[in-house]
Design an enzyme around this catalytic site. Structure first.
Site, PDB file in Angstrom:
ATOM      1  N   GLN A 139       0.974  -1.213  -0.203  1.00  8.23           N
ATOM      2  CA  GLN A 139      -0.143  -0.048   0.066  1.00  8.23           C
ATOM      3  C   GLN A 139       0.852   1.202   0.054  1.00  8.23           C
ATOM      4  O   GLN A 139       0.435   2.348  -0.301  1.00  8.23           O
ATOM      5  CB  GLN A 139      -0.844  -0.036   1.228  1.00  8.23           C
ATOM      6  CG  GLN A 139      -1.871  -1.253   1.343  1.00  8.23           C
ATOM      7  CD  GLN A 139      -2.546  -1.310   2.760  1.00  8.23           C
ATOM      8  OE1 GLN A 139      -3.428  -0.590   2.910  1.00  8.23           O
ATOM      9  NE2 GLN A 139      -1.881  -2.153   3.449  1.00  8.23           N
ATOM     10  N   ASN A 140       2.229   1.047   0.206  1.00  9.12           N
ATOM     11  CA  ASN A 140       3.231   2.083   0.570  1.00  9.12           C
ATOM     12  C   ASN A 140       3.485   2.747  -1.249  1.00  9.12           C
ATOM     13  O   ASN A 140       3.342   1.836  -2.033  1.00  9.12           O
ATOM     14  CB  ASN A 140       4.519   1.690   0.963  1.00  9.12           C
ATOM     15  CG  ASN A 140       4.013   1.103   2.452  1.00  9.12           C
ATOM     16  OD1 ASN A 140       2.931   1.490   2.788  1.00  9.12           O
ATOM     17  ND2 ASN A 140       4.904   0.327   2.832  1.00  9.12           N
ATOM     18  N   HIS A 142      -1.415   1.272  -4.225  1.00  8.13           N
ATOM     19  CA  HIS A 142      -1.935   2.640  -4.117  1.00  8.13           C
ATOM     20  C   HIS A 142      -0.850   3.622  -5.013  1.00  8.13           C
ATOM     21  O   HIS A 142      -0.868   4.897  -4.893  1.00  8.13           O
ATOM     22  CB  HIS A 142      -1.668   3.039  -2.794  1.00  8.13           C
ATOM     23  CG  HIS A 142      -2.940   2.450  -1.900  1.00  8.13           C
ATOM     24  ND1 HIS A 142      -2.764   2.363  -0.407  1.00  8.13           N
ATOM     25  CD2 HIS A 142      -4.204   1.979  -2.088  1.00  8.13           C
ATOM     26  CE1 HIS A 142      -3.869   1.839   0.189  1.00  8.13           C
ATOM     27  NE2 HIS A 142      -4.563   1.244  -1.064  1.00  8.13           N
ATOM     28  N   GLY A 144       2.878  -4.491   9.086  1.00 11.96           N
ATOM     29  CA  GLY A 144       2.860  -2.903   9.171  1.00 11.96           C
ATOM     30  C   GLY A 144       1.483  -2.364   8.638  1.00 11.96           C
ATOM     31  O   GLY A 144       1.790  -1.296   7.892  1.00 11.96           O
ATOM     32  N   SER A 178      -2.666  -1.146   9.267  1.00 16.89           N
ATOM     33  CA  SER A 178      -3.854  -1.169  10.322  1.00 16.89           C
ATOM     34  C   SER A 178      -4.945  -1.672   9.670  1.00 16.89           C
ATOM     35  O   SER A 178      -6.078  -2.004  10.546  1.00 16.89           O
ATOM     36  CB  SER A 178      -3.932   0.575  10.421  1.00 16.89           C
ATOM     37  OG  SER A 178      -4.382   0.909   9.312  1.00 16.89           O
ATOM     38  N   ASN A 227       2.886  -6.836  13.477  1.00 11.02           N
ATOM     39  CA  ASN A 227       2.718  -5.524  13.838  1.00 11.02           C
ATOM     40  C   ASN A 227       2.686  -5.204  15.452  1.00 11.02           C
ATOM     41  O   ASN A 227       2.466  -6.147  16.285  1.00 11.02           O
ATOM     42  CB  ASN A 227       1.097  -5.415  13.395  1.00 11.02           C
ATOM     43  CG  ASN A 227       0.512  -3.841  13.422  1.00 11.02           C
ATOM     44  OD1 ASN A 227       1.103  -3.076  14.336  1.00 11.02           O
ATOM     45  ND2 ASN A 227      -0.074  -3.390  12.435  1.00 11.02           N
ATOM     46  N   GLU A 286       0.825  -3.775  17.268  1.00 10.13           N
ATOM     47  CA  GLU A 286      -0.546  -3.666  17.681  1.00 10.13           C
ATOM     48  C   GLU A 286      -1.338  -4.553  16.993  1.00 10.13           C
ATOM     49  O   GLU A 286      -1.233  -5.042  15.840  1.00 10.13           O
ATOM     50  CB  GLU A 286      -1.031  -2.110  17.404  1.00 10.13           C
ATOM     51  CG  GLU A 286      -0.435  -1.225  18.412  1.00 10.13           C
ATOM     52  CD  GLU A 286      -0.697   0.208  17.946  1.00 10.13           C
ATOM     53  OE1 GLU A 286      -0.010   1.349  18.501  1.00 10.13           O
ATOM     54  OE2 GLU A 286      -1.740   0.313  17.204  1.00 10.13           O
TER      55      GLU A 286
HETATM   56  N1  APR Z   1       6.842  -2.238  12.064  1.00 17.09           N
HETATM   57  C1  APR Z   1       5.502  -2.727  11.698  1.00 17.09           C
HETATM   58  N2  APR Z   1       4.369  -2.113  12.058  1.00 17.09           N
HETATM   59  C2  APR Z   1       4.263  -1.226  12.516  1.00 17.09           C
HETATM   60  C3  APR Z   1       5.340  -0.475  13.134  1.00 17.09           C
HETATM   61  C4  APR Z   1       6.843  -1.172  13.093  1.00 17.09           C
HETATM   62  N3  APR Z   1       7.862  -0.750  13.304  1.00 17.09           N
HETATM   63  N4  APR Z   1       5.288   0.613  13.842  1.00 17.09           N
HETATM   64  C5  APR Z   1       3.841   0.833  13.769  1.00 17.09           C
HETATM   65  N5  APR Z   1       3.407  -0.061  12.930  1.00 17.09           N
HETATM   66  C6  APR Z   1       1.896  -0.597  12.523  1.00 17.09           C
HETATM   67  C7  APR Z   1       0.756   0.099  13.465  1.00 17.09           C
HETATM   68  O1  APR Z   1       0.564  -0.624  14.691  1.00 17.09           O
HETATM   69  C8  APR Z   1      -0.295   0.281  12.257  1.00 17.09           C
HETATM   70  O2  APR Z   1      -1.108  -0.836  12.389  1.00 17.09           O
HETATM   71  O3  APR Z   1       1.667  -0.012  11.049  1.00 17.09           O
HETATM   72  C9  APR Z   1       0.493   0.241  11.069  1.00 17.09           C
HETATM   73  C10 APR Z   1       0.312   1.577  10.352  1.00 17.09           C
HETATM   74  O4  APR Z   1      -1.070   1.918   9.750  1.00 17.09           O
HETATM   75  P1  APR Z   1      -1.545   2.919   8.892  1.00 17.09           P
HETATM   76  O5  APR Z   1      -0.878   4.321   9.255  1.00 17.09           O
HETATM   77  O6  APR Z   1      -2.923   3.082   8.856  1.00 17.09           O
HETATM   78  O7  APR Z   1      -0.911   2.594   7.583  1.00 17.09           O
HETATM   79  P2  APR Z   1      -1.623   1.659   6.260  1.00 17.09           P
HETATM   80  O8  APR Z   1      -2.243   0.478   7.036  1.00 17.09           O
HETATM   81  O9  APR Z   1      -0.647   1.613   5.238  1.00 17.09           O
HETATM   82  O10 APR Z   1      -2.699   2.581   5.605  1.00 17.09           O
HETATM   83  C11 APR Z   1      -3.462   2.362   4.642  1.00 17.09           C
HETATM   84  O11 APR Z   1      -4.373   4.344   4.277  1.00 17.09           O
HETATM   85  O12 APR Z   1      -4.154   6.548   4.520  1.00 17.09           O
HETATM   86  C12 APR Z   1      -4.269   5.642   3.673  1.00 17.09           C
HETATM   87  O13 APR Z   1      -3.213   5.442   1.233  1.00 17.09           O
HETATM   88  C13 APR Z   1      -2.933   5.473   2.669  1.00 17.09           C
HETATM   89  O14 APR Z   1      -1.713   3.350   1.945  1.00 17.09           O
HETATM   90  C14 APR Z   1      -2.375   4.073   3.077  1.00 17.09           C
HETATM   91  C15 APR Z   1      -3.699   3.305   3.625  1.00 17.09           C
END
Ligand code: APR
Length: 244
Positions: free
Chosen positions: A101-102, A119, A187, A189, A213, A215
């Protein structure tokens, strides 16, 4: 955690076709802020300030946000141990495909060869009028918004809120999820659709789902076989070490 690391190493050793779904969490250790949670972009901005409508309404304003919040961190970022761990799994002929998604291009920079950019990517810009594409690193951003030679305004080749996922990314991700026998979910959410549905497709096709993750997420109780609660870099390093 030790037991789960050993379990993941055993499951990966037994797997033949591994896929990975990654999110912003895997790039946090490369200095790129996540979207949600502590220090997340959406803590500081309303996501609609980055939506396609906002860009159409006021391209200069949104481009200032792009440069400050996306381009600068992306320009500085280097792959971390989490990315490198996935390269090691590919080198062991385990990992076949990454669905990310990155928009940071760090999986390819680390050396993975089959990466579905669900994305899109910030590495390319495209003209909103003639659709001509430009490599971001060659785009002059001294003038905001940057423009195409046709005069049109350039926009990142990413999927904005309010836009649909490219059909090829959907088709290839579904195929990779249906074909894999183990999916690493690292990584994310898992709250943004349709990406968050991908582990469920893999599960329905018999794959094991291993979540990494710090969390719990909406996947943890119903979809994941188990969650390893830790940072991507440390956990991936320990899993690969346990496989050796
Ligand atoms: N290693 C692994 N995971 C981690 C770490 C780490 N060091 N630190 C935090 N996390 C986890 C958090 O607990 C959280 O569940 O990474 C996740 C990040 O979640 P988001 O910021 O919501 O990112 P993501 O899931 O990629 O978002 C999805 O949302 O805003 C849109 O288009 C954007 O691609 C993005 C999409």
């Amino acid at each position: 955690m030790d037991d789960l690391i050993r379990r993941a190493a055993k499951d990966l050793a037994a797997a033949r076709n591994v896929a990975a779904l990654t999110g912003a969490g895997i790039s946090i250790e490369s200095g790129i802020p996540p979207f949600r949670g502590k220090g997340g972009l959406w803590e500081r901005y309303d996501p609609m300030e980055f939506a396609i409508d906002a860009l159409m309404r006021d391209p200069a304003k949104v481009w200032k946000l792009f440069v400050k919040e996306l381009k600068e961190p992306l320009d500085r970022a280097k792959p971390n141990e989490g990315h490198k761990g996935l390269v090691k799994l590919e080198a062991r002929d385990k990992l076949k495909t990454i669905i990310t998604q990155n928009i940071d291009g760090l999986h390819q920079a680390a050396g993975n060869t089959d990466v579905i950019e669900y994305h899109g990517t910030f590495a390319w810009q495209r003209c909103m009028d003639c659709h001509k594409k430009y490599e971001t690193r060659k785009v002059d951003i001294s003038e905001i918004p940057p423009r195409c030679e046709c005069g049109g305004i350039l926009r990142p080749n990413i999927v904005f809120f309010g836009e649909t996922i490219p059909a090829q990314a959907i088709r290839r991700s579904r195929q990779a999820a249906a074909d894999c026998d183990l999916m690493l979910v690292v990584g994310t959410s898992a709250v943004v659709q349709p990406a968050a549905m991908i582990p469920g497709i893999a599960k329905d096709n018999g794959a094991k789902i291993v979540e990494i993750n710090p969390e719990r997420t909406p996947l943890t109780d119903d979809i994941s076989d188990y969650l390893i609660m830790g940072g991507a870099g440390e956990v991936m390093n320990r899993i690969v070490a346990a496989m050796d």
